[in-house]
Motif scaffolding. Structure first.
Motif, PDB file in Angstrom:
ATOM      1  N   ILE A 160       0.870  -1.182   0.000  1.00 14.15           N
ATOM      2  CA  ILE A 160       0.000   0.000   0.000  1.00 14.15           C
ATOM      3  C   ILE A 160       0.900   1.221   0.000  1.00 14.15           C
ATOM      4  CG2 ILE A 160      -1.842   1.253   1.164  1.00 14.15           C
ATOM      5  CD1 ILE A 160      -2.570  -1.397   2.566  1.00 14.15           C
ATOM      6  N   ILE A 161       0.855   1.984  -1.076  1.00 15.38           N
ATOM      7  CA  ILE A 161       1.687   3.183  -1.193  1.00 15.38           C
ATOM      8  C   ILE A 161       0.813   4.327  -1.683  1.00 15.38           C
ATOM      9  CG2 ILE A 161       3.698   4.228  -2.300  1.00 15.38           C
ATOM     10  CD1 ILE A 161       4.913   1.472  -2.572  1.00 15.38           C
ATOM     11  N   GLY A 162       0.805   5.415  -0.938  1.00 15.54           N
ATOM     12  CA  GLY A 162      -0.046   6.542  -1.301  1.00 15.54           C
ATOM     13  C   GLY A 162      -1.513   6.192  -1.235  1.00 15.54           C
ATOM     14  N   ASP A 163      -1.867   5.354  -0.250  1.00 15.80           N
ATOM     15  CA  ASP A 163      -3.244   4.891  -0.081  1.00 15.80           C
ATOM     16  C   ASP A 163      -3.761   4.135  -1.302  1.00 15.80           C
ATOM     17  OD1 ASP A 163      -3.569   5.799   2.547  1.00 15.80           O
ATOM     18  OD2 ASP A 163      -4.096   7.816   1.867  1.00 15.80           O
TER      19      ASP A 163
ATOM     20  N   SER B 223       8.661   7.403  -1.755  1.00 15.46           N
ATOM     21  CA  SER B 223       8.208   6.800  -0.500  1.00 15.46           C
ATOM     22  C   SER B 223       9.377   6.497   0.433  1.00 15.46           C
ATOM     23  CB  SER B 223       7.427   5.515  -0.788  1.00 15.46           C
ATOM     24  OG  SER B 223       6.274   5.794  -1.542  1.00 15.46           O
ATOM     25  N   TYR B 224      10.434   5.899  -0.106  1.00 16.42           N
ATOM     26  CA  TYR B 224      11.583   5.573   0.737  1.00 16.42           C
ATOM     27  C   TYR B 224      12.299   6.837   1.210  1.00 16.42           C
ATOM     28  CZ  TYR B 224      11.079   0.661  -0.680  1.00 16.42           C
ATOM     29  OH  TYR B 224      10.609  -0.614  -0.885  1.00 16.42           O
ATOM     30  N   ALA B 225      12.307   7.874   0.364  1.00 24.66           N
ATOM     31  CA  ALA B 225      12.917   9.139   0.787  1.00 24.66           C
ATOM     32  C   ALA B 225      12.127   9.756   1.931  1.00 24.66           C
ATOM     33  CB  ALA B 225      13.005  10.108  -0.386  1.00 24.66           C
ATOM     34  N   GLU B 226      10.800   9.755   1.820  1.00 29.08           N
ATOM     35  CA  GLU B 226       9.976  10.299   2.905  1.00 29.08           C
ATOM     36  C   GLU B 226      10.162   9.505   4.193  1.00 29.08           C
ATOM     37  OE1 GLU B 226       6.035  11.802   2.509  1.00 29.08           O
ATOM     38  OE2 GLU B 226       6.153  11.805   0.319  1.00 29.08           O
TER      39      GLU B 226
END
Length: 206
Positions: free
Chosen positions: A33-36, A134-137
């Motif tokens: 689940i990435i970015g909902d 996503s990994y940066a955040e």
């Protein structure tokens, strides 16, 4: 501070509940689940698996699978990008006490991840775009992508907000020495990695 290790009832987590249903119905598929948004990835091919095994060897030889850290495949990384977001990197180097950082749904606090690594398959755009942000955040210090689509290895470091300040890619014939922040010196041969991941043609495809 790590988030508390509390499993919420799945009726309060509709996306996670659906992700788990999909995994039950589709054995071997990876559901994230990435970015909902639910991302469903088919099982990888054989060369993908060979690359991961070949990559584990230099990490283990460098001592990263030991007392202070572990080299692991397929564990969840809890993301700050959405209320139920998590990713499942192909390979990761984590602190040895990662068990103490369980957040939810077999996913762990990104604070214990030193490096994540993806080997591209049909979902290569996800690895090269969506997961970069996503990994940066999540402030994962080092993100490595074995890019079988474009035949190069990406090394991303210095996460700032939703991107990495440093993004270098390496072609066959080059050696890649990963940042010391992972806990040991690891040097990878780009040509060897990409060759291991090359899909073999069948006689019908030749």
């Amino acid at each position: 501070m790590s988030a508390a290790s509390v499993e919420r009832p799945h009726d309060e987590r509709p996306l996670i509940a659906e992700a788990n249903r999909l995994m039950d119905r589709l054995p071997g598929y990876r559901v994230e689940i990435i970015g909902d948004q639910l991302l469903v990835t088919p099982p990888p091919d054989g060369p993908h698996a060979v690359v991961l095994t070949d990559l584990m060897l230099p990490f283990a030889t460098a001592g990263l699978h030991g007392v202070d850290s572990k080299v692991v495949q397929g564990i969840g990384l809890w993301l700050p990008t959405g209320t139920e977001d998590y990713a499942i990197p192909d390979l990761a180097v984590v602190d040895a006490d990662f068990h103490d950082h369980l957040i939810e749904n077999n996913s762990y606090d990104p604070v214990c991840f030193r490096l994540v690594l993806e080997v591209t398959s049909s979902n290569w755009k996800t690895d090269l775009k969506t997961k970069v942000a996503s990994y940066a955040e999540a402030k994962v210090p080092v993100y490595v992508v074995v890019d079988r689509k474009h035949q190069r290895v990406h090394v991303l470091t210095d996460p700032i907000e939703n991107e990495y300040a440093t993004h270098r890619f390496h072609s066959p014939g080059q050696q890649v020495t990963l940042p010391d922040s992972i806990g040991a010196k690891v040097t990878l041969d780009v040509a060897e990695i990409l060759e291991a991941g090359r899909a073999k043609r069948t006689p019908e495809q030749s």
